[in-house]
Design a protein around this motif. Structure first.
Motif, mmCIF file in Angstrom:
data_model
loop_
_atom_site.group_PDB
_atom_site.id
_atom_site.type_symbol
_atom_site.label_atom_id
_atom_site.label_comp_id
_atom_site.label_asym_id
_atom_site.label_seq_id
_atom_site.Cartn_x
_atom_site.Cartn_y
_atom_site.Cartn_z
ATOM 1 N N ALA A 1 0.968 -1.222 -0.241
ATOM 2 C CA ALA A 1 0.109 0.245 0.083
ATOM 3 C C ALA A 1 0.855 1.295 -0.006
ATOM 4 O O ALA A 1 1.974 1.360 0.654
ATOM 5 C CB ALA A 1 -0.803 -0.116 1.078
ATOM 6 N N LEU A 2 0.302 2.443 -0.474
ATOM 7 C CA LEU A 2 0.998 3.576 -0.494
ATOM 8 C C LEU A 2 0.323 4.191 0.906
ATOM 9 O O LEU A 2 -0.911 4.032 1.054
ATOM 10 C CB LEU A 2 0.659 4.562 -1.538
ATOM 11 N N ARG A 3 1.223 4.540 1.735
ATOM 12 C CA ARG A 3 0.930 5.184 3.052
ATOM 13 C C ARG A 3 1.441 6.370 3.465
ATOM 14 O O ARG A 3 2.489 6.650 2.843
ATOM 15 C CB ARG A 3 1.400 4.130 4.123
ATOM 16 N N THR A 4 0.634 7.149 4.286
ATOM 17 C CA THR A 4 0.953 8.235 4.671
ATOM 18 C C THR A 4 0.342 8.789 6.196
ATOM 19 O O THR A 4 -0.729 8.396 6.114
ATOM 20 C CB THR A 4 0.702 9.575 3.670
ATOM 21 N N ALA A 5 0.936 9.644 6.972
ATOM 22 C CA ALA A 5 0.529 10.230 8.046
ATOM 23 C C ALA A 5 0.349 11.611 7.928
ATOM 24 O O ALA A 5 1.420 12.397 7.660
ATOM 25 C CB ALA A 5 1.302 9.823 9.316
ATOM 26 N N LEU A 6 -0.975 12.215 8.138
ATOM 27 C CA LEU A 6 -0.931 13.666 7.823
ATOM 28 C C LEU A 6 -1.245 14.292 9.166
ATOM 29 O O LEU A 6 -2.305 14.192 9.530
ATOM 30 C CB LEU A 6 -1.766 13.868 6.716
ATOM 31 N N LYS A 7 -0.401 15.556 9.580
ATOM 32 C CA LYS A 7 -0.631 15.922 10.778
ATOM 33 C C LYS A 7 -1.265 17.161 10.475
ATOM 34 O O LYS A 7 -0.519 18.177 9.753
ATOM 35 C CB LYS A 7 0.665 15.968 11.764
ATOM 36 N N VAL B 1 1.035 18.433 7.318
ATOM 37 C CA VAL B 1 2.228 18.003 6.909
ATOM 38 C C VAL B 1 2.240 16.500 7.084
ATOM 39 O O VAL B 1 1.649 16.012 7.971
ATOM 40 C CB VAL B 1 3.331 18.842 7.980
ATOM 41 N N ALA B 2 3.341 16.164 6.301
ATOM 42 C CA ALA B 2 3.334 14.487 6.185
ATOM 43 C C ALA B 2 4.341 14.215 7.517
ATOM 44 O O ALA B 2 5.199 14.751 8.035
ATOM 45 C CB ALA B 2 4.299 14.306 4.969
ATOM 46 N N ALA B 3 4.088 13.086 8.324
ATOM 47 C CA ALA B 3 4.894 12.810 9.531
ATOM 48 C C ALA B 3 5.185 11.260 9.153
ATOM 49 O O ALA B 3 4.663 10.261 9.876
ATOM 50 C CB ALA B 3 4.128 12.862 10.786
ATOM 51 N N PRO B 4 5.886 10.863 8.352
ATOM 52 C CA PRO B 4 6.304 9.430 8.117
ATOM 53 C C PRO B 4 7.033 8.665 9.223
ATOM 54 O O PRO B 4 6.898 7.476 9.204
ATOM 55 C CB PRO B 4 7.424 9.494 6.801
ATOM 56 N N GLU B 5 7.547 9.321 10.121
ATOM 57 C CA GLU B 5 7.881 8.701 11.360
ATOM 58 C C GLU B 5 6.922 8.168 12.210
ATOM 59 O O GLU B 5 7.201 7.330 13.078
ATOM 60 C CB GLU B 5 8.753 9.672 12.269
ATOM 61 N N THR C 1 6.540 -2.836 10.239
ATOM 62 C CA THR C 1 6.986 -2.268 9.034
ATOM 63 C C THR C 1 7.163 -0.980 9.031
ATOM 64 O O THR C 1 5.842 -0.158 9.797
ATOM 65 C CB THR C 1 6.174 -2.838 7.959
ATOM 66 N N VAL C 2 8.165 -0.340 8.815
ATOM 67 C CA VAL C 2 8.440 1.193 9.114
ATOM 68 C C VAL C 2 8.918 1.673 7.863
ATOM 69 O O VAL C 2 9.606 0.950 6.882
ATOM 70 C CB VAL C 2 9.414 1.517 10.191
ATOM 71 N N PRO C 3 8.926 2.788 7.330
ATOM 72 C CA PRO C 3 9.351 3.457 6.164
ATOM 73 C C PRO C 3 10.957 3.205 6.067
ATOM 74 O O PRO C 3 11.566 3.518 7.269
ATOM 75 C CB PRO C 3 8.981 4.906 6.064
ATOM 76 N N HIS C 4 11.522 2.721 5.137
ATOM 77 C CA HIS C 4 12.993 2.590 5.102
ATOM 78 C C HIS C 4 13.658 3.851 5.461
ATOM 79 O O HIS C 4 14.790 3.982 6.232
ATOM 80 C CB HIS C 4 13.344 2.230 3.775
ATOM 81 N N SER C 5 13.268 5.037 5.189
ATOM 82 C CA SER C 5 13.768 6.412 5.521
ATOM 83 C C SER C 5 13.534 6.582 6.974
ATOM 84 O O SER C 5 14.681 7.461 7.448
ATOM 85 C CB SER C 5 13.082 7.410 4.723
ATOM 86 N N GLU C 6 12.833 6.011 7.652
ATOM 87 C CA GLU C 6 12.714 6.190 9.172
ATOM 88 C C GLU C 6 13.288 5.224 9.906
ATOM 89 O O GLU C 6 13.487 5.174 11.117
ATOM 90 C CB GLU C 6 11.344 6.350 9.572
ATOM 91 N N SER C 7 13.911 3.919 9.182
ATOM 92 C CA SER C 7 14.203 2.693 10.008
ATOM 93 C C SER C 7 15.366 2.868 10.673
ATOM 94 O O SER C 7 15.663 2.465 12.007
ATOM 95 C CB SER C 7 14.561 1.501 8.942
#
Length: 219
Positions: free
Chosen positions: A28-34, A102-106, A169-175
């Motif tokens: 899936a494409l996922r996002t967290a939007l604050k 704003v996106a909060a991928p963490e 599972t976490v985004p690789h950018s945050e791992s």
């Protein structure tokens, strides 16, 4: 639209390059939007609903006070990412920017429960019945309403003494930040299969895996 619009991994990566709000995770494409406030989040939620109705393609959206967690996948394509998902992600991103979100991928986390077993058939129906879940093509069990964590059976001739473990599972950018924090908390890290997953063992020999989509292919 038929499932022929499923995207390959290079195509998904190309879409993500133009979708800084979004990450790929578990099909899936996922996002967290604050959002600036709870009211703004609810207004954005309604806006996403309108976009979904217009596109006749509906994401999973979880509203938590001032934050929305959104997942886009195509169930008619075996829960894989399609061109419809990417198109709707672009529209949601535009709506989010207009709403001051704003996106909060963490914040992105997707949890699965894994059970080591040498005989999947002997136990699968018990868990399926107890949880009210459905089995997918691979035999994994998922909540048909997307509320609970998936459960999958790790088939092995030598099950671990502690048969249960959690996959996060976490985004690789945050791992890296996640793994560093786990090490600082006293976790023992096994990087043998990184970046796909890192096995983390706590001080009492309980295991979890921190997983990413890096290194994984998409059919």
């Amino acid at each position: 639209m038929a499932a022929k619009d499923v995207l390959t991994r290079p195509q998904i990566d190309a879409e993500l390059a133009a979708l800084p709000h979004w990450r790929l995770g578990l099909g899936a494409l996922r996002t967290a939007l604050k959002c600036p406030s709870s009211a703004a989040a609810l207004e954005l939620f309604a806006g996403i609903g309108a976009l979904a109705q217009e596109a006749n393609h509906h994401p999973d959206v979880d509203w938590r006070y001032d934050t929305l967690f959104v997942a886009l996948t195509s169930h008619d394509a075996g829960s894989r990412v399609s061109a419809r998902d990417a198109a709707l992600a672009h529209k949601i991103s535009a709506a989010a920017e207009a709403a001051g979100a704003v996106a909060a991928p963490e914040l992105l986390r997707t949890v699965e429960i894994a059970i080591d077993t040498d005989d999947v058939d002997a136990i699968s129906q018990i868990w399926r019945t107890a949880l009210g879940y459905k089995a997918d093509a691979a035999g994994n069990l998922t909540d048909p309403y997307g509320r609970g964590p998936a459960l999958w059976f790790q088939k092995t001739a030598t099950p671990n003494v502690n048969r249960f473990h959690i996959d996060v599972t976490v985004p690789h950018s945050e791992s890296a930040a996640t793994l560093n924090a786990l090490a600082a908390a006293g976790g023992s890290l096994d990087h043998e299969h990184a970046p796909m997953w890192v096995v983390v063992t706590d001080r009492q020999a309980n295991r979890l895996c921190v997983c990413t989509e890096a290194g994984r292919g998409v059919d």
